[in-house]
Design a protein around this motif. Structure first.
Motif, PDB file in Angstrom:
ATOM      1  N   TRP A  58     -38.592  77.923  60.293  1.00  0.00           N
ATOM      2  CA  TRP A  58     -39.084  78.368  59.103  1.00  0.00           C
ATOM      3  C   TRP A  58     -40.137  77.501  58.359  1.00  0.00           C
ATOM      4  N   GLY A  59     -39.894  76.062  58.546  1.00  0.00           N
ATOM      5  CA  GLY A  59     -40.958  75.330  58.078  1.00  0.00           C
ATOM      6  C   GLY A  59     -42.096  75.125  58.751  1.00  0.00           C
ATOM      7  N   LYS A  60     -42.230  75.343  60.311  1.00  0.00           N
ATOM      8  CA  LYS A  60     -42.975  75.748  61.021  1.00  0.00           C
ATOM      9  C   LYS A  60     -43.992  76.965  60.799  1.00  0.00           C
ATOM     10  N   ASP A  61     -43.185  78.166  60.482  1.00  0.00           N
ATOM     11  CA  ASP A  61     -43.786  79.328  60.118  1.00  0.00           C
ATOM     12  C   ASP A  61     -44.462  79.333  58.682  1.00  0.00           C
ATOM     13  N   THR A  98     -38.368  86.779  48.963  1.00  0.00           N
ATOM     14  CA  THR A  98     -38.800  85.833  48.019  1.00  0.00           C
ATOM     15  C   THR A  98     -38.827  84.554  48.479  1.00  0.00           C
ATOM     16  N   CYS A  99     -37.896  84.163  49.234  1.00  0.00           N
ATOM     17  CA  CYS A  99     -37.963  82.738  49.670  1.00  0.00           C
ATOM     18  C   CYS A  99     -39.333  82.525  50.476  1.00  0.00           C
ATOM     19  N   SER A 100     -39.574  83.394  51.341  1.00  0.00           N
ATOM     20  CA  SER A 100     -40.776  83.295  52.146  1.00  0.00           C
ATOM     21  C   SER A 100     -42.065  83.653  51.545  1.00  0.00           C
ATOM     22  N   ALA A 101     -42.096  84.768  50.734  1.00  0.00           N
ATOM     23  CA  ALA A 101     -43.374  84.881  50.082  1.00  0.00           C
ATOM     24  C   ALA A 101     -43.769  84.207  48.838  1.00  0.00           C
ATOM     25  N   LYS A 102     -42.783  83.456  48.170  1.00  0.00           N
ATOM     26  CA  LYS A 102     -43.130  82.873  47.087  1.00  0.00           C
ATOM     27  C   LYS A 102     -42.388  81.357  46.743  1.00  0.00           C
ATOM     28  N   HIS A 103     -41.254  81.370  46.989  1.00  0.00           N
ATOM     29  CA  HIS A 103     -40.617  79.936  46.610  1.00  0.00           C
ATOM     30  C   HIS A 103     -40.965  78.894  47.418  1.00  0.00           C
ATOM     31  N   LEU A 104     -40.701  78.962  48.788  1.00  0.00           N
ATOM     32  CA  LEU A 104     -41.134  77.729  49.592  1.00  0.00           C
ATOM     33  C   LEU A 104     -43.021  77.676  49.722  1.00  0.00           C
ATOM     34  N   SER A 155     -33.588  74.946  46.425  1.00  0.00           N
ATOM     35  CA  SER A 155     -32.684  75.727  47.124  1.00  0.00           C
ATOM     36  C   SER A 155     -32.835  77.058  47.016  1.00  0.00           C
ATOM     37  N   VAL A 156     -32.859  77.706  48.267  1.00  0.00           N
ATOM     38  CA  VAL A 156     -33.126  79.015  48.351  1.00  0.00           C
ATOM     39  C   VAL A 156     -31.768  79.810  49.057  1.00  0.00           C
ATOM     40  N   PRO A 157     -31.597  81.070  48.928  1.00  0.00           N
ATOM     41  CA  PRO A 157     -30.595  81.836  49.360  1.00  0.00           C
ATOM     42  C   PRO A 157     -30.260  81.709  51.144  1.00  0.00           C
ATOM     43  N   GLY A 158     -31.877  81.856  51.620  1.00  0.00           N
ATOM     44  CA  GLY A 158     -31.909  81.881  53.133  1.00  0.00           C
ATOM     45  C   GLY A 158     -33.331  81.857  53.549  1.00  0.00           C
ATOM     46  N   ALA A 159     -33.608  81.393  54.418  1.00  0.00           N
ATOM     47  CA  ALA A 159     -34.668  80.981  55.170  1.00  0.00           C
ATOM     48  C   ALA A 159     -35.279  82.412  55.786  1.00  0.00           C
ATOM     49  N   PHE A 160     -36.470  82.462  55.826  1.00  0.00           N
ATOM     50  CA  PHE A 160     -37.090  83.872  56.421  1.00  0.00           C
ATOM     51  C   PHE A 160     -36.748  85.013  55.438  1.00  0.00           C
ATOM     52  N   THR A 161     -36.113  84.800  54.288  1.00  0.00           N
ATOM     53  CA  THR A 161     -35.823  85.995  53.244  1.00  0.00           C
ATOM     54  C   THR A 161     -37.121  86.229  52.568  1.00  0.00           C
TER      55      THR A 161
END
Length: 159
Positions: A84-87, A47-53, A39-45
């Motif tokens: 976000w998944g596509k991105d 840390t979530c976009s640069a590392k987690h996903l 779980s991430v706090p938010g799509a496109f945020t």
């Protein structure tokens, strides 16, 4: 009350985007399967976009080679999660799950109030590993951290 190792994933309905918004029940996700859900706090945020996903995208084949399904969840709507998944170039099979109102995060006891940042109620950053719907490992991040819920940490946890 926060979910713990040994607990069963609560029954809930989430959404994902596949030829339109589709409801998906947690039984459908977890029953009879090995699953890592992060779980991430938010799509496109940041840390979530640069590392987690990206870590889960990079290691997706390793999870699959161990017979483990992978899902990403956030308190966002299914359209945002799909975009976000596509991105992020998520592979087919990596479920991008929407907990639009945060109901599932609340059922897990893993919600957080991010109102001070203009984000409302969100989910804490965490990852869990479940076998047939029973939690075998649960890694919850301290506020502002990204260490224990990474793809690498979960690969180590499942062996």
């Amino acid at each position: 009350m926060t979910i713990n190792v040994g607990d069963t994933i609560p029954n809930a309905t989430l959404n994902h985007y596949k030829d339109g918004v589709q409801a998906i029940n947690t039984d459908e996700i977890f029953k009879g399967k090995k699953v890592v859900l992060f779980s991430v706090p938010g799509a496109f945020t940041p840390t979530c976009s640069a590392k987690h996903l990206p870590g889960y995208v990079e290691h997706f084949a390793e999870f699959k080679s161990k017979g483990v399904d992978v899902g990403c969840i956030a308190v966002n709507d299914a359209f945002v999660m799909a975009a976000w998944g596509k991105d992020q170039h998520t592979p087919d099979g990596l479920l991008m799950l929407a907990d639009g109102n945060g109901a599932f995060a609340k059922l897990l006891g893993l919600e957080m109030d991010a109102s001070a940042f203009g984000m409302g109620v969100r989910s804490k950053r965490f990852a869990l590993y479940a076998v047939d719907g029973v939690v075998k490992a649960l890694h919850i991040e301290a506020p502002g951290e990204f260490k224990v819920s990474s793809a690498e940490a979960m690969l180590a946890a499942i062996g």
